[in-house]
Design a protein around this motif. Structure first.
Motif, PDB file in Angstrom:
ATOM      1  N   LYS A 266       0.848  -1.205   0.000  1.00 33.63           N
ATOM      2  CA  LYS A 266       0.000   0.000   0.000  1.00 33.63           C
ATOM      3  C   LYS A 266       0.876   1.245   0.000  1.00 33.63           C
ATOM      4  CE  LYS A 266      -2.443   1.543   3.621  1.00 33.63           C
ATOM      5  NZ  LYS A 266      -3.511   1.694   4.648  1.00 33.63           N
ATOM      6  N   ILE A 267       0.491   2.194  -0.820  1.00 34.97           N
ATOM      7  CA  ILE A 267       1.158   3.498  -0.871  1.00 34.97           C
ATOM      8  C   ILE A 267       0.093   4.550  -0.590  1.00 34.97           C
ATOM      9  CG2 ILE A 267       2.390   5.140  -2.349  1.00 34.97           C
ATOM     10  CD1 ILE A 267       3.387   2.701  -3.953  1.00 34.97           C
ATOM     11  N   GLN A 268       0.333   5.384   0.404  1.00 34.05           N
ATOM     12  CA  GLN A 268      -0.675   6.371   0.802  1.00 34.05           C
ATOM     13  C   GLN A 268      -0.094   7.776   0.818  1.00 34.05           C
ATOM     14  OE1 GLN A 268      -3.383   5.297   3.920  1.00 34.05           O
ATOM     15  NE2 GLN A 268      -3.475   7.386   4.761  1.00 34.05           N
ATOM     16  N   TYR A 269      -0.886   8.718   0.328  1.00 32.80           N
ATOM     17  CA  TYR A 269      -0.551  10.137   0.396  1.00 32.80           C
ATOM     18  C   TYR A 269      -1.548  10.822   1.321  1.00 32.80           C
ATOM     19  CZ  TYR A 269       2.269   9.509  -3.874  1.00 32.80           C
ATOM     20  OH  TYR A 269       3.190   9.097  -4.807  1.00 32.80           O
ATOM     21  N   ASP A 270      -1.031  11.553   2.307  1.00 33.76           N
ATOM     22  CA  ASP A 270      -1.865  12.394   3.162  1.00 33.76           C
ATOM     23  C   ASP A 270      -1.580  13.851   2.840  1.00 33.76           C
ATOM     24  OD1 ASP A 270      -2.947  10.190   4.466  1.00 33.76           O
ATOM     25  OD2 ASP A 270      -1.421  10.195   6.046  1.00 33.76           O
ATOM     26  N   TYR A 271      -2.621  14.648   2.781  1.00 36.14           N
ATOM     27  CA  TYR A 271      -2.486  16.051   2.400  1.00 36.14           C
ATOM     28  C   TYR A 271      -2.386  16.943   3.636  1.00 36.14           C
ATOM     29  CZ  TYR A 271      -3.272  15.196  -2.552  1.00 36.14           C
ATOM     30  OH  TYR A 271      -3.127  14.795  -3.857  1.00 36.14           O
ATOM     31  N   TYR A 272      -1.427  17.873   3.568  1.00 38.22           N
ATOM     32  CA  TYR A 272      -1.213  18.855   4.624  1.00 38.22           C
ATOM     33  C   TYR A 272      -1.278  20.250   4.023  1.00 38.22           C
ATOM     34  CZ  TYR A 272       0.617  15.120   7.679  1.00 38.22           C
ATOM     35  OH  TYR A 272       0.762  13.989   8.440  1.00 38.22           O
ATOM     36  N   ASN A 273      -1.828  21.190   4.776  1.00 33.42           N
ATOM     37  CA  ASN A 273      -1.882  22.573   4.303  1.00 33.42           C
ATOM     38  C   ASN A 273      -0.604  23.336   4.590  1.00 33.42           C
ATOM     39  OD1 ASN A 273      -4.506  22.508   3.234  1.00 33.42           O
ATOM     40  ND2 ASN A 273      -5.408  22.817   5.263  1.00 33.42           N
ATOM     41  N   ASP A 274       0.208  22.827   5.510  1.00 36.57           N
ATOM     42  CA  ASP A 274       1.392  23.558   5.956  1.00 36.57           C
ATOM     43  C   ASP A 274       2.585  22.615   6.032  1.00 36.57           C
ATOM     44  OD1 ASP A 274       3.180  24.512   8.467  1.00 36.57           O
ATOM     45  OD2 ASP A 274       2.282  26.256   7.490  1.00 36.57           O
ATOM     46  N   ASP A 275       3.722  23.032   5.471  1.00 30.33           N
ATOM     47  CA  ASP A 275       4.885  22.158   5.441  1.00 30.33           C
ATOM     48  C   ASP A 275       5.501  21.974   6.823  1.00 30.33           C
ATOM     49  OD1 ASP A 275       6.804  20.613   3.791  1.00 30.33           O
ATOM     50  OD2 ASP A 275       8.231  22.089   4.562  1.00 30.33           O
ATOM     51  N   THR A 276       5.425  22.986   7.672  1.00 29.76           N
ATOM     52  CA  THR A 276       5.963  22.855   9.027  1.00 29.76           C
ATOM     53  C   THR A 276       5.206  21.780   9.794  1.00 29.76           C
ATOM     54  OG1 THR A 276       6.621  25.186   9.052  1.00 29.76           O
ATOM     55  CG2 THR A 276       6.437  24.075  11.172  1.00 29.76           C
ATOM     56  N   VAL A 277       3.893  21.774   9.638  1.00 30.47           N
ATOM     57  CA  VAL A 277       3.078  20.746  10.280  1.00 30.47           C
ATOM     58  C   VAL A 277       3.431  19.371   9.711  1.00 30.47           C
ATOM     59  CG1 VAL A 277       0.722  19.928  10.652  1.00 30.47           C
ATOM     60  CG2 VAL A 277       1.213  22.374  10.733  1.00 30.47           C
ATOM     61  N   ALA A 278       3.642  19.322   8.390  1.00 34.97           N
ATOM     62  CA  ALA A 278       4.005  18.049   7.755  1.00 34.97           C
ATOM     63  C   ALA A 278       5.334  17.527   8.284  1.00 34.97           C
ATOM     64  CB  ALA A 278       4.066  18.229   6.242  1.00 34.97           C
TER      65      ALA A 278
END
Length: 610
Positions: A266-278
């Motif tokens: 499984k390959i999963q992408y999660d979306y973040y609005n902010d790179d610092t949070v990521a």
């Protein structure tokens, strides 16, 4: 994720219309033309590295275990489409890479060679006036239906008529498509000097004609489409995450071009609005693999117990692929940037040396070529064959092309910056500007020199704001607008900006994609990558020469000539480059021992057995 070779895409609308008029339907007798023997793969120039029947690429682990999962982060404002081929909407990350197979597969350790994937063999004559793809009998879509020549023809027609405009331009030199049998399809070319065309047709994703027969291509939304690749769409949360599940009975898993690759279940992408949070999420274990693009983060954020204990590994993996050009991009469609002297003058306001020392911890090297980190980059003054190419355009080019080596302005401290600003002032004066009421003003029109820099990455403000402040000393009014990633994409597609920061990637074997970047036919083609609005007959001619290069040596000289002309056009203010991939990953992931020249590819990694 992008393809291994930078995709290339355009030409003129007239060419694409004539292309469509030439397509055929049904089965046809084989046209009379130079004969060609079937081959397992082909190189752009010279011979392929891998022989017929090769077991696997040298840079993979053929015994890599299958299983486990990997999570990654995408810093963006979500997605709204599962169609990566349509100009409308924002496609989910990874969908083109994992869902769709192509006719050929490129290798990562050659300049540009491709081997059969869906196509078992290729036939093309010495003059490359046509190409025939013979399809594998076992090639299947996920529903079990065979991949046929009709699917190949359908894919070509749907992509070049209803897909993103780059497809019809990328394949504009195709004059006819003929289905010769259920597993044999032929493409004839109007321009037989386009030696790259058989290879780039091999990059075309193959779509199922039967699936799209009762569906509208551009309006499938978030209904998972049918593919043929190593993964299918699994669970997803609209705009927030998407997972791809490995197809257990994937038809191509034992081919040499697939062995040792696509190992995760499984390959999963999660979306973040902010790179610092990521970044914090990565260090906390919310996802497994991260490519770091910030020098500051790389220097300061990758430390702590998890790193010293070896739970998280951070390494800079060296690569030898062209880094292309990153820079401040001028939109010359805007009146303020029409004059090359203005563009050149503004470049003197960017202090790279200060930024590299104070912002980037000295990690970067200044870029001075559109084909940086390769033998394609121009240097010194033109000589030999490159000079001979340029001489044909001498009366259309600035004398600087022949007499001055292009070098981005260097400041090297406050004294150097003051000198640069004096040079900028002289250039602006020559362009008809002078200071009026503390504003740099065009004498004839009375308009102040003002423009906006459009950004979507907040972290880039620390680069842009010092540039803005320096230009203010010249009386130039610069505003900075930060928008979300989706708005940024739409505005860039429509060329609705004055200046942006952008990366213009390149490959070891430039070809048809150069039309998309520089050709005048794409100045007003929304979605093209001619961000600058270049419309120069010399550039158009040089692009065509690059596409028609008969061998590697001639390609290098023609690309250097194109590079030099573009640099002296002052369409960008060059930034910097790094010949390394900065990656961080949790220690349960493992990568192959060999790194090819194109750099490490996560699709060759695996999860360590427990």
């Amino acid at each position: 994720m992008t393809s291994k070779r930078t995709a290339s895409y355009l030409t003129t609308l007239l060419a694409s219309l004539s292309l469509m008029a030439g397509t055929t339907t049904g089965f046809a007798e084989e046209p009379q033309a130079p004969s060609a023997e079937p081959r397992h793969g082909m190189a752009m120039h010279g011979e392929t590295k891998y022989p017929d029947g090769f077991a696997h690429f040298d840079y993979v682990n053929p015994d890599a275990p299958k299983g486990g999962s990997v999570k990654m982060a995408v810093v963006a404002n979500g997605y709204d489409s599962f169609n990566p081929f349509d100009i409308r909407g924002i496609a989910a990350a990874g969908i083109n890479t994992y869902l769709y197979d192509t006719l050929l597969e490129s290798s990562d350790d050659e300049p540009f060679s491709a081997y059969g994937l869906i196509a078992e063999s290729i036939e093309t004559p010495e003059d490359r006036s046509y190409v025939i793809f013979n399809l594998r009998e076992q090639a299947r879509f996920h529903d079990g239906q065979p991949i046929t020549a009709e699917d190949v023809k359908f894919s070509f027609e749907i992509l070049t008529t209803k897909g993103h405009p780059f497809f019809r331009n990328y394949y504009a030199d195709v004059s006819k498509v003929t289905v010769e049998s259920p597993r044999r399809v032929r493409f004839d070319f109007g321009d037989t000097s386009n030696r790259e065309l058989p290879l780039i047709l091999g990059q075309m994703p193959i779509l199922p004609a039967h699936y799209w027969a009762d569906r509208e291509f551009g309006k499938n939304g978030l209904n998972p489409p049918l593919g043929s690749g190593p993964y299918r769409i699994g669970k997803f949360e609209a705009g927030r995450s998407i997972a791809y599940e490995r197809v257990e009975d994937y038809w191509g898993k034992d081919l040499g071009v697939r062995k040792g690759r696509f190992n995760f279940d499984k390959i999963q992408y999660d979306y973040y609005n902010d790179d610092t949070v990521a970044l914090e999420g990565f260090k906390a274990g919310s996802f497994d693999y991260r490519i770091e693009t910030s020098a500051k983060n790389w220097a300061t954020a990758y430390s702590g117990p998890r790193f010293t204990e070896g739970k998280i590994i951070a390494e800079a993996i060296e690569h030898h692929r062209p880094t292309g050009m990153q820079g401040f991009i001028f939109n010359t469609r805007r009146g303020v940037f029409k004059d090359a002297r203005v563009r050149e003058a503004l470049a003197y306001g960017f202090d790279f040396e200060w930024a590299n020392k104070n912002l980037f911890y000295g990690q970067y090297t200044r870029t001075d070529s559109y084909f940086e980190n390769s033998d394609l980059a121009s240097s010194a003054l033109p000589e030999g064959r490159e000079l001979e190419i340029l001489e044909a355009y001498r009366d259309q080019l600035s004398e600087d092309v022949f007499t001055e080596t292009y070098q981005p302005p260097e400041a090297g401290g406050q004294q150097g910056l003051r000198k640069n600003l004096r040079t900028a002032m002289e250039l602006l004066k020559a362009a008809g500007y002078e200071i009026q009421d503390r504003k740099m003003t065009h004498v004839e029109s009375g308009k102040p020199l003002a423009f906006e820099i459009l950004l979507f990455q907040k972290s880039f403000e620390r680069v842009v704001l010092p540039f803005k402040n320096t230009l203010a000393k010249l009386g130039v009014d610069v505003s900075v607008r930060l928008v979300d990633s989706n708005q940024y994409i739409q505005r860039v597609r429509e060329f609705d900006f004055d200046m942006i920061t952008q990366v213009l990637p390149q490959s070891d074997s430039p070809g048809n994609e150069q039309r998309e970047y520089w050709h005048s036919a794409n100045v007003n083609a929304n979605g093209s990558r001619n961000y600058m609005g270049i419309a120069d007959p010399v550039v158009d001619s040089l692009v065509q020469q690059v596409i028609q290069a008969p061998d590697r040596e001639e390609l290098v000289q023609r690309v250097r000539a194109l590079d030099r002309v573009l640099l002296h056009g002052h369409y960008v203010i060059p930034h910097w480059h790094l010949a390394q991939d900065r990656v961080a990953y949790w220690s349960h992931l493992q990568r192959p021992e060999i790194t090819p020249k194109n750099g490490s590819d996560l699709n060759n990694w695996w999860v360590k057995p427990e």
